[in-house]
Design an enzyme around this catalytic site. Structure first.
Site, PDB file in Angstrom:
ATOM      1  CB  ILE A   1       3.662  -4.286  -2.927  1.00 15.24           C
ATOM      2  CG1 ILE A   1       5.168  -4.061  -2.946  1.00 15.24           C
ATOM      3  CG2 ILE A   1       2.968  -3.345  -1.962  1.00 15.24           C
ATOM      4  CD1 ILE A   1       5.616  -2.876  -3.743  1.00 15.24           C
TER       5      ILE A   1
ATOM      6  N   GLY B   1      -2.079   5.164  -9.172  1.00 11.36           N
ATOM      7  CA  GLY B   1      -3.371   4.882  -8.563  1.00 11.36           C
ATOM      8  C   GLY B   1      -4.090   6.178  -8.219  1.00 11.36           C
ATOM      9  CB  ILE B   2      -4.796   7.655  -4.895  1.00 13.13           C
ATOM     10  CG1 ILE B   2      -5.650   6.504  -4.335  1.00 13.13           C
ATOM     11  CG2 ILE B   2      -5.253   9.000  -4.334  1.00 13.13           C
ATOM     12  CD1 ILE B   2      -5.381   6.161  -2.878  1.00 13.13           C
ATOM     13  CE1 TYR B   3      -1.524  11.619  -4.038  1.00 11.41           C
ATOM     14  CE2 TYR B   3       0.839  11.347  -4.336  1.00 11.41           C
ATOM     15  CZ  TYR B   3      -0.225  11.716  -3.545  1.00 11.41           C
ATOM     16  OH  TYR B   3       0.002  12.203  -2.270  1.00 11.41           O
TER      17      TYR B   3
ATOM     18  N   GLY C   1      -4.601   2.925  -0.850  1.00 12.57           N
ATOM     19  CA  GLY C   1      -3.780   2.209  -1.825  1.00 12.57           C
ATOM     20  C   GLY C   1      -2.665   1.391  -1.186  1.00 12.57           C
ATOM     21  CB  VAL C   2       0.883   0.973  -2.251  1.00 14.31           C
ATOM     22  CG1 VAL C   2       2.164   0.431  -1.647  1.00 14.31           C
ATOM     23  CG2 VAL C   2       0.652   0.364  -3.634  1.00 14.31           C
ATOM     24  CG  ASP C   3       0.802   5.307   2.600  1.00 11.70           C
ATOM     25  OD1 ASP C   3       1.613   4.716   3.338  1.00 11.70           O
ATOM     26  OD2 ASP C   3       0.543   6.525   2.681  1.00 11.70           O
TER      27      ASP C   3
HETATM   28  N1  AR6 Z   1       0.138  -4.070  -3.958  1.00 11.29           N
HETATM   29  C1  AR6 Z   1       0.580  -3.662  -5.167  1.00 11.29           C
HETATM   30  N2  AR6 Z   1       0.026  -2.650  -5.853  1.00 11.29           N
HETATM   31  C2  AR6 Z   1      -1.029  -2.030  -5.294  1.00 11.29           C
HETATM   32  C3  AR6 Z   1      -1.559  -2.398  -4.028  1.00 11.29           C
HETATM   33  C4  AR6 Z   1      -0.916  -3.462  -3.360  1.00 11.29           C
HETATM   34  N3  AR6 Z   1      -1.326  -3.891  -2.158  1.00 11.29           N
HETATM   35  N4  AR6 Z   1      -2.596  -1.558  -3.758  1.00 11.29           N
HETATM   36  C5  AR6 Z   1      -2.728  -0.725  -4.803  1.00 11.29           C
HETATM   37  N5  AR6 Z   1      -1.797  -1.017  -5.745  1.00 11.29           N
HETATM   38  P1  AR6 Z   1      -1.615   4.069  -5.061  1.00 11.29           P
HETATM   39  P2  AR6 Z   1      -0.307   6.623  -5.780  1.00 11.29           P
HETATM   40  C6  AR6 Z   1      -1.528  -0.346  -7.040  1.00 11.29           C
HETATM   41  O1  AR6 Z   1      -2.949   4.726  -5.093  1.00 11.29           O
HETATM   42  O2  AR6 Z   1      -1.072   6.694  -7.056  1.00 11.29           O
HETATM   43  C7  AR6 Z   1      -2.215   6.918  -0.872  1.00 11.29           C
HETATM   44  O3  AR6 Z   1      -3.363   7.426  -0.229  1.00 11.29           O
HETATM   45  C8  AR6 Z   1      -2.584   0.568  -7.596  1.00 11.29           C
HETATM   46  O4  AR6 Z   1      -3.546  -0.197  -8.332  1.00 11.29           O
HETATM   47  O5  AR6 Z   1      -1.307   3.158  -3.926  1.00 11.29           O
HETATM   48  O6  AR6 Z   1       1.148   6.930  -5.796  1.00 11.29           O
HETATM   49  C9  AR6 Z   1      -0.946   7.634  -0.417  1.00 11.29           C
HETATM   50  O7  AR6 Z   1      -1.002   7.943   0.960  1.00 11.29           O
HETATM   51  C10 AR6 Z   1      -1.754   1.462  -8.500  1.00 11.29           C
HETATM   52  O8  AR6 Z   1      -1.483   0.816  -9.748  1.00 11.29           O
HETATM   53  O9  AR6 Z   1      -0.416   5.173  -5.065  1.00 11.29           O
HETATM   54  C11 AR6 Z   1      -0.958   8.864  -1.268  1.00 11.29           C
HETATM   55  O10 AR6 Z   1      -1.805   9.857  -0.727  1.00 11.29           O
HETATM   56  C12 AR6 Z   1      -0.410   1.589  -7.766  1.00 11.29           C
HETATM   57  O11 AR6 Z   1      -0.413   0.511  -6.834  1.00 11.29           O
HETATM   58  C13 AR6 Z   1      -1.522   8.373  -2.581  1.00 11.29           C
HETATM   59  O12 AR6 Z   1      -2.313   7.227  -2.246  1.00 11.29           O
HETATM   60  C14 AR6 Z   1      -0.230   2.895  -7.002  1.00 11.29           C
HETATM   61  O13 AR6 Z   1      -1.458   3.303  -6.452  1.00 11.29           O
HETATM   62  C15 AR6 Z   1      -0.446   7.924  -3.536  1.00 11.29           C
HETATM   63  O14 AR6 Z   1      -1.038   7.598  -4.771  1.00 11.29           O
END
Ligand code: AR6
Length: 173
Positions: free
Chosen positions: A15, A128-130, A36-38
């Site tokens: 992203i 993801g993490i959630y 993750g994304v953040d």
């Molecule tokens: N681009 C696109 N998708 C991604 C990327 C990327 N660079 N990286 C991961 N994903 P997550 P959540 C996918 O964990 O579940 C953080 O610590 C990943 O495979 O990013 O909402 C925040 O600070 C998954 O399918 O978000 C919060 O504490 C999706 O993006 C917590 O994680 C979301 O995964 C939020 O967890």
């Protein structure tokens, strides 16, 4: 309903590489970063994003951004103009938090409309993490965007891996 000119598209990728008006961050209530994304958004976008997040915490969001809400900052060095931070719910088995996850998509589109953003990239919030089950996260994402009235012309779901891409593709079929 999303206006007839809103198209929903899928991309498998990162992203942080999307050249869109706004990218949505799957943040946490602190707005101060995470994994993750953040983590990827803050790493690639640079310190300007965190500086604006800190300013939000010093102002209106002293207690953090509540789950299901959204707020915008600069996108720093990302190839986007804004980051819209939203906080997805953690998945837990004995409580239905679907409405909070739907709210993330609705509120992010509302903020996008306020900004005048016409192209918006979303990750699979909470999947993801959630811990949200992917198929259900994809269903809520697609149904909610389709049901939301917005001036956004393109909603691009950006899925990191093939499994996530297929889950969203199933919903669009
Ligand atoms: N681009 C696109 N998708 C991604 C990327 C990327 N660079 N990286 C991961 N994903 P997550 P959540 C996918 O964990 O579940 C953080 O610590 C990943 O495979 O990013 O909402 C925040 O600070 C998954 O399918 O978000 C919060 O504490 C999706 O993006 C917590 O994680 C979301 O995964 C939020 O967890």
């Amino acid at each position: 309903m999303s206006t007839s000119h809103t198209s929903l598209t899928l991309v498998q990728g990162d992203i942080t590489e999307q050249a869109v008006d706004a990218v949505v961050n799957a943040a946490n209530s602190s707005l101060l970063g995470g994994g993750g994304v953040d983590g990827a958004i803050h790493r690639r976008g640079g310190p300007e994003i965190l500086a604006e997040c800190r300013a939000l915490r010093d102002g209106h969001y002293g207690r953090g951004l509540p789950t299901g809400q959204a707020v915008a900052t600069t996108a720093g060095r990302l190839p986007a103009r804004w980051v819209i931070h939203t906080v997805g719910p953690r998945f837990i088995h004995d409580e239905d938090r679907s409405e909070l996850l739907a709210s993330c998509y609705r509120e992010s589109l509302r903020v996008a409309d306020e900004l005048g953003a016409r192209t918006v990239a979303f990750p699979a919030v909470s999947a993801g993490i959630y811990g949200w089950p992917l198929e259900d996260a994809a269903r809520i994402a697609v149904e909610t965007v389709r049901a939301t009235q917005t001036q956004v012309e393109q909603v691009r779901f950006v899925l990191f891996d093939e499994r996530a891409y297929e889950a969203f593709a199933d919903q669009l079929r």
